[in-house]
Motif scaffolding. Sequence first.
Motif, PDB file in Angstrom:
ATOM      1  N   GLY A 184      20.991  -4.744  10.846  1.00  0.00           N
ATOM      2  CA  GLY A 184      21.652  -3.490  11.157  1.00  0.00           C
ATOM      3  C   GLY A 184      20.956  -2.692  12.234  1.00  0.00           C
ATOM      4  N   GLY A 185      21.728  -1.991  13.010  1.00  0.00           N
ATOM      5  CA  GLY A 185      21.199  -1.175  14.098  1.00  0.00           C
ATOM      6  C   GLY A 185      20.254  -0.085  13.626  1.00  0.00           C
ATOM      7  N   GLU A 186      20.459   0.374  12.395  1.00  0.00           N
ATOM      8  CA  GLU A 186      19.613   1.433  11.829  1.00  0.00           C
ATOM      9  C   GLU A 186      18.578   0.876  10.842  1.00  0.00           C
ATOM     10  OE1 GLU A 186      19.860   4.632  12.933  1.00  0.00           O
ATOM     11  OE2 GLU A 186      21.325   3.791  14.336  1.00  0.00           O
ATOM     12  N   LEU A 187      18.383  -0.443  10.864  1.00  0.00           N
ATOM     13  CA  LEU A 187      17.425  -1.139   9.970  1.00  0.00           C
ATOM     14  C   LEU A 187      17.799  -1.021   8.495  1.00  0.00           C
ATOM     15  CD1 LEU A 187      15.636   0.157  12.551  1.00  0.00           C
ATOM     16  CD2 LEU A 187      13.885  -1.127  11.397  1.00  0.00           C
ATOM     17  N   THR A 188      19.073  -0.807   8.206  1.00  0.00           N
ATOM     18  CA  THR A 188      19.516  -0.584   6.832  1.00  0.00           C
ATOM     19  C   THR A 188      19.905  -1.863   6.101  1.00  0.00           C
ATOM     20  OG1 THR A 188      21.733  -0.121   7.680  1.00  0.00           O
ATOM     21  CG2 THR A 188      20.291   1.779   7.244  1.00  0.00           C
ATOM     22  N   GLY A 189      19.835  -2.995   6.762  1.00  0.00           N
ATOM     23  CA  GLY A 189      20.168  -4.265   6.138  1.00  0.00           C
ATOM     24  C   GLY A 189      21.628  -4.617   6.328  1.00  0.00           C
ATOM     25  N   GLY A 190      21.956  -5.825   5.900  1.00  0.00           N
ATOM     26  CA  GLY A 190      23.326  -6.305   6.006  1.00  0.00           C
ATOM     27  C   GLY A 190      23.691  -7.080   4.757  1.00  0.00           C
ATOM     28  N   GLU A 191      24.769  -7.836   4.836  1.00  0.00           N
ATOM     29  CA  GLU A 191      25.208  -8.611   3.677  1.00  0.00           C
ATOM     30  C   GLU A 191      24.144  -9.587   3.193  1.00  0.00           C
ATOM     31  OE1 GLU A 191      29.009 -10.497   4.032  1.00  0.00           O
ATOM     32  OE2 GLU A 191      29.846  -8.786   5.111  1.00  0.00           O
ATOM     33  N   MET A 192      23.512 -10.258   4.123  1.00  0.00           N
ATOM     34  CA  MET A 192      22.532 -11.289   3.762  1.00  0.00           C
ATOM     35  C   MET A 192      21.095 -10.926   4.139  1.00  0.00           C
ATOM     36  SD  MET A 192      24.421 -13.586   2.351  1.00  0.00           S
ATOM     37  CE  MET A 192      23.425 -15.042   2.303  1.00  0.00           C
ATOM     38  N   ALA A 193      20.901  -9.791   4.778  1.00  0.00           N
ATOM     39  CA  ALA A 193      19.574  -9.412   5.259  1.00  0.00           C
ATOM     40  C   ALA A 193      19.121  -8.104   4.625  1.00  0.00           C
ATOM     41  CB  ALA A 193      19.588  -9.279   6.777  1.00  0.00           C
ATOM     42  N   PRO A 194      17.858  -8.046   4.198  1.00  0.00           N
ATOM     43  CA  PRO A 194      17.353  -6.819   3.568  1.00  0.00           C
ATOM     44  C   PRO A 194      17.110  -5.710   4.593  1.00  0.00           C
ATOM     45  CG  PRO A 194      15.575  -8.389   3.825  1.00  0.00           C
ATOM     46  CD  PRO A 194      16.844  -9.092   4.261  1.00  0.00           C
ATOM     47  N   PRO A 195      17.034  -4.472   4.128  1.00  0.00           N
ATOM     48  CA  PRO A 195      16.700  -3.371   5.032  1.00  0.00           C
ATOM     49  C   PRO A 195      15.251  -3.490   5.512  1.00  0.00           C
ATOM     50  CG  PRO A 195      16.777  -2.591   2.766  1.00  0.00           C
ATOM     51  CD  PRO A 195      17.235  -4.016   2.754  1.00  0.00           C
ATOM     52  N   LEU A 196      15.003  -2.950   6.685  1.00  0.00           N
ATOM     53  CA  LEU A 196      13.655  -2.939   7.249  1.00  0.00           C
ATOM     54  C   LEU A 196      13.122  -1.515   7.371  1.00  0.00           C
ATOM     55  CD1 LEU A 196      14.072  -5.681   9.994  1.00  0.00           C
ATOM     56  CD2 LEU A 196      13.174  -5.919   7.671  1.00  0.00           C
ATOM     57  N   ALA A 197      13.804  -0.597   6.732  1.00  0.00           N
ATOM     58  CA  ALA A 197      13.366   0.799   6.691  1.00  0.00           C
ATOM     59  C   ALA A 197      13.783   1.392   5.354  1.00  0.00           C
ATOM     60  CB  ALA A 197      13.980   1.594   7.843  1.00  0.00           C
ATOM     61  N   GLY A 198      13.010   2.359   4.900  1.00  0.00           N
ATOM     62  CA  GLY A 198      13.355   3.057   3.677  1.00  0.00           C
ATOM     63  C   GLY A 198      12.624   2.531   2.449  1.00  0.00           C
ATOM     64  N   GLY A 199      13.019   3.092   1.312  1.00  0.00           N
ATOM     65  CA  GLY A 199      12.312   2.861   0.059  1.00  0.00           C
ATOM     66  C   GLY A 199      12.219   1.419  -0.389  1.00  0.00           C
ATOM     67  N   GLU A 200      13.320   0.673  -0.326  1.00  0.00           N
ATOM     68  CA  GLU A 200      13.308  -0.720  -0.773  1.00  0.00           C
ATOM     69  C   GLU A 200      12.342  -1.556   0.073  1.00  0.00           C
ATOM     70  OE1 GLU A 200      16.345  -4.519  -1.011  1.00  0.00           O
ATOM     71  OE2 GLU A 200      17.211  -2.508  -1.024  1.00  0.00           O
ATOM     72  N   PHE A 201      12.426  -1.382   1.385  1.00  0.00           N
ATOM     73  CA  PHE A 201      11.525  -2.107   2.289  1.00  0.00           C
ATOM     74  C   PHE A 201      10.071  -1.720   2.025  1.00  0.00           C
ATOM     75  CE2 PHE A 201       9.061  -1.963   6.264  1.00  0.00           C
ATOM     76  CZ  PHE A 201       9.011  -3.322   6.558  1.00  0.00           C
ATOM     77  N   MET A 202       9.824  -0.431   1.959  1.00  0.00           N
ATOM     78  CA  MET A 202       8.457   0.058   1.770  1.00  0.00           C
ATOM     79  C   MET A 202       7.869  -0.453   0.451  1.00  0.00           C
ATOM     80  SD  MET A 202       7.742   2.153   4.404  1.00  0.00           S
ATOM     81  CE  MET A 202       6.983   3.726   4.109  1.00  0.00           C
ATOM     82  N   ALA A 203       8.637  -0.383  -0.614  1.00  0.00           N
ATOM     83  CA  ALA A 203       8.153  -0.828  -1.929  1.00  0.00           C
ATOM     84  C   ALA A 203       7.861  -2.327  -1.931  1.00  0.00           C
ATOM     85  CB  ALA A 203       9.170  -0.485  -3.006  1.00  0.00           C
ATOM     86  N   GLY A 204       8.658  -3.088  -1.210  1.00  0.00           N
ATOM     87  CA  GLY A 204       8.475  -4.533  -1.170  1.00  0.00           C
ATOM     88  C   GLY A 204       7.206  -4.980  -0.475  1.00  0.00           C
ATOM     89  N   TRP A 205       6.692  -4.177   0.436  1.00  0.00           N
ATOM     90  CA  TRP A 205       5.493  -4.557   1.197  1.00  0.00           C
ATOM     91  C   TRP A 205       4.262  -3.745   0.806  1.00  0.00           C
ATOM     92  CZ3 TRP A 205       5.314  -8.990   3.570  1.00  0.00           C
ATOM     93  CH2 TRP A 205       6.531  -9.608   3.892  1.00  0.00           C
ATOM     94  N   ASP A 206       4.427  -2.723  -0.008  1.00  0.00           N
ATOM     95  CA  ASP A 206       3.310  -1.865  -0.409  1.00  0.00           C
ATOM     96  C   ASP A 206       2.189  -2.687  -1.041  1.00  0.00           C
ATOM     97  OD1 ASP A 206       1.940   0.545  -0.751  1.00  0.00           O
ATOM     98  OD2 ASP A 206       2.801   0.883  -2.736  1.00  0.00           O
TER      99      ASP A 206
END
Length: 144
Positions: free
Chosen positions: A57-79
């Motif tokens: 996604g243009g806003e790093l929010t993810g897509g149907e098959m790709a996870p978001p690269l910004a925000g809480g879900e992304f941050m929690a996954g790499w913390d």
Amino acid sequence: MKLKLAAIALIPLATIVVLNNTVHAQPTRSVWDGVYTEDQATRGKGLYSQECASCHGGELTGGEMAPPLAGGEFMAGWDGLTVGDLFERVRISMPQNSPGSLSGQQNADILSFVLSANKFPSGTTEMPKEAGILKTIKFEVKKP
């Protein structure tokens, strides 16, 4: 024959040395220490648009098959992991249609953009393109 025996003897030793160095490479810096530059993040934004936005996604929010690269879900996954861990994931598996096709510099630039989009501060030194060095940078959601 002697050469084969020497090679066989050296392989376990080399493995031990590599594992020892990996285990002892403790993070000494954090994403909060300014581990990329604004110029690098700007380059990364352009690369992200070309290579990543169609899935993430243009806003790093993810897509149907790709996870978001910004925000809480992304941050929690790499913390608690390292920037090197994230770099390796990108290096090995992205872009999805051509994994491993981007250079180390391109991957570092894209990761710089991702860190910038997640509001981590920039610094005066560019993010290195070597995974081993990036393993010394801890990905922390909360500022220490």
